[in-house]
Motif scaffolding. Structure first.
Motif, PDB file in Angstrom:
ATOM      1  N   UNK A 185       7.438   9.693  -0.159  1.00 42.47           N
ATOM      2  CA  UNK A 185       8.238  10.248   0.934  1.00 42.47           C
ATOM      3  C   UNK A 185       8.821   9.162   1.815  1.00 42.47           C
ATOM      4  N   UNK A 186       7.997   8.180   2.150  1.00 38.58           N
ATOM      5  CA  UNK A 186       8.463   7.088   3.010  1.00 38.58           C
ATOM      6  C   UNK A 186       9.537   6.265   2.286  1.00 38.58           C
ATOM      7  N   UNK A 187       9.320   6.003   0.990  1.00 34.86           N
ATOM      8  CA  UNK A 187      10.309   5.205   0.241  1.00 34.86           C
ATOM      9  C   UNK A 187      11.626   5.974   0.095  1.00 34.86           C
ATOM     10  N   UNK A 188      11.527   7.265  -0.168  1.00 33.75           N
ATOM     11  CA  UNK A 188      12.727   8.089  -0.304  1.00 33.75           C
ATOM     12  C   UNK A 188      13.483   8.111   1.033  1.00 33.75           C
ATOM     13  N   UNK A 189      12.712   8.174   2.125  1.00 39.09           N
ATOM     14  CA  UNK A 189      13.318   8.152   3.456  1.00 39.09           C
ATOM     15  C   UNK A 189      14.057   6.832   3.696  1.00 39.09           C
ATOM     16  N   UNK A 190      13.438   5.709   3.373  1.00 36.70           N
ATOM     17  CA  UNK A 190      14.089   4.407   3.613  1.00 36.70           C
ATOM     18  C   UNK A 190      15.396   4.315   2.847  1.00 36.70           C
ATOM     19  N   UNK A 191      15.382   4.794   1.596  1.00 38.29           N
ATOM     20  CA  UNK A 191      16.594   4.721   0.775  1.00 38.29           C
ATOM     21  C   UNK A 191      17.677   5.645   1.332  1.00 38.29           C
ATOM     22  N   UNK A 192      17.261   6.832   1.782  1.00 40.19           N
ATOM     23  CA  UNK A 192      18.211   7.765   2.394  1.00 40.19           C
ATOM     24  C   UNK A 192      18.808   7.169   3.668  1.00 40.19           C
ATOM     25  N   UNK A 193      17.935   6.614   4.508  1.00 45.04           N
ATOM     26  CA  UNK A 193      18.384   6.043   5.784  1.00 45.04           C
ATOM     27  C   UNK A 193      19.404   4.936   5.547  1.00 45.04           C
ATOM     28  N   UNK A 194      19.136   4.107   4.540  1.00 41.23           N
ATOM     29  CA  UNK A 194      20.014   2.971   4.266  1.00 41.23           C
ATOM     30  C   UNK A 194      21.423   3.417   3.906  1.00 41.23           C
ATOM     31  N   UNK A 195      21.550   4.594   3.306  1.00 39.97           N
ATOM     32  CA  UNK A 195      22.884   5.030   2.874  1.00 39.97           C
ATOM     33  C   UNK A 195      23.460   6.136   3.753  1.00 39.97           C
ATOM     34  N   UNK A 200      22.585   3.790  13.087  1.00 36.74           N
ATOM     35  CA  UNK A 200      22.218   2.382  13.106  1.00 36.74           C
ATOM     36  C   UNK A 200      20.696   2.351  13.178  1.00 36.74           C
ATOM     37  N   UNK A 201      20.067   1.619  12.261  1.00 33.41           N
ATOM     38  CA  UNK A 201      18.610   1.755  12.130  1.00 33.41           C
ATOM     39  C   UNK A 201      17.926   0.421  11.909  1.00 33.41           C
ATOM     40  N   UNK A 202      16.650   0.390  12.285  1.00 28.85           N
ATOM     41  CA  UNK A 202      15.775  -0.724  11.932  1.00 28.85           C
ATOM     42  C   UNK A 202      14.359  -0.186  11.779  1.00 28.85           C
ATOM     43  N   UNK A 203      13.451  -1.057  11.375  1.00 31.98           N
ATOM     44  CA  UNK A 203      12.041  -0.667  11.286  1.00 31.98           C
ATOM     45  C   UNK A 203      11.199  -1.846  11.739  1.00 31.98           C
ATOM     46  N   UNK A 204      10.067  -1.530  12.353  1.00 34.09           N
ATOM     47  CA  UNK A 204       9.184  -2.537  12.938  1.00 34.09           C
ATOM     48  C   UNK A 204       7.775  -2.310  12.396  1.00 34.09           C
TER      49      UNK A 204
END
Ligand code: SAH
Ligand code: DHB
Ligand code: MG
Length: 222
Positions: A185-195, A200-204
């Motif tokens: 779920x987290x990986x799918x979210x990161x890929x979705x967010x990127x596209x 405008x996004x970041x992660x910490x």
């Protein structure tokens, strides 16, 4: 570097910046006594969310994943008197404990708890045409983070802020071969967010009493 050290640094900061408070402490002890899992945000993370919401000038907050309402209290307190938190929780027992904790904190009139699957509650909020939320905190089951993010975007407006908890999972986010639905779920979210356009996004990455994890921070640009 160890979990013990991370926890002690969190405690050191909590002692300095996050003075102990009967409502917040009461929420944690009542949640523990009721058998809820100890997976709320830490005190310094709750204050971090409250500061973000205030910096944003948030008046309408959406929370996905209430548990005992610990983060909800932080967010509700960050709002002006007419502010409102809508928080979504699957488990009626968690919602009941949260109701009592929110009442003890004196914020129950600012908080609406919707009990049910968050995906259903989000669709209902959208169908009702509720006013846009200017701050969202996504912190429920991890396999559905991508869908929660898509709904949060639909319920946002340009300038809204979305914070997503638990996007690192002790580094498991790097594991391309993982079959863990949380990691997927987290990986799918990161890929979705990127596209996703219009954000405008970041992660910490974070360490502390809650272990090694992290937040994603998203600003809706248009
Ligand atoms: N935000 C809270 C912690 C939330 S823990 C805090 O920091 O204090 C995650 C919560 O999400 C749990 O209470 C769990 O019951 C809830 N949850 C899990 N799956 C859900 C779903 N499909 N819909 C709504 N809530 C869900
Ligand atoms: C856990 C931590 C969280 O912040 C959460 O939302 C769910 C689970 C955990 O440590 O298992
Ligand atoms: Mg969390």
């Amino acid at each position: 570097m160890s979990q013990d050290q991370w926890t002690r640094v969190d405690e050191y900061w909590a002692g300095l910046f996050v003075p102990s408070d009967a409502a917040l402490d009461g929420a944690q002890s009542a949640s523990h006594a009721a058998g809820l899992p100890a997976i709320s945000v830490a005190a310094n993370q709750g204050k971090f969310l409250a500061l973000l919401a205030q910096m944003q000038g948030a008046r309408r907050v959406l929370e996905v994943g209430t548990l005992g309402g610990y983060s909800t209290i932080w967010l509700a307190r960050a709002l002006p008197p007419e502010g409102r938190v809508v928080t979504l929780e699957l488990d009626p027992k968690h919602a009941q404990v949260a109701r009592q904790n929110l009442a003890r904190a004196g914020v129950e009139s600012r908080v609406e708890i919707r009990v049910g699957r968050a995906l259903d509650s989000l669709a209902a909020l959208h169908a009702e045409g509720v006013a846009p939320f200017d701050f969202a905190f996504i912190d429920a089951d991890k396999q559905s983070i991508p869908e929660y993010f898509e709904w949060a975007l639909k319920l946002a407006k340009p300038g809204s802020v979305i914070v997503v908890d638990n996007v690192v999972r002790r580094g498991a986010v790097l594991d391309e071969a993982s079959a863990d639905p949380n990691v997927l779920g987290v990986r799918r979210f990161n890929e979705l967010l990127a596209k996703t356009p219009g954000v405008s996004a970041t992660a910490i990455q974070t360490v502390g009493s809650k272990g090694y994890d992290g937040f994603a921070l998203i600003r809706v640009t248009g």
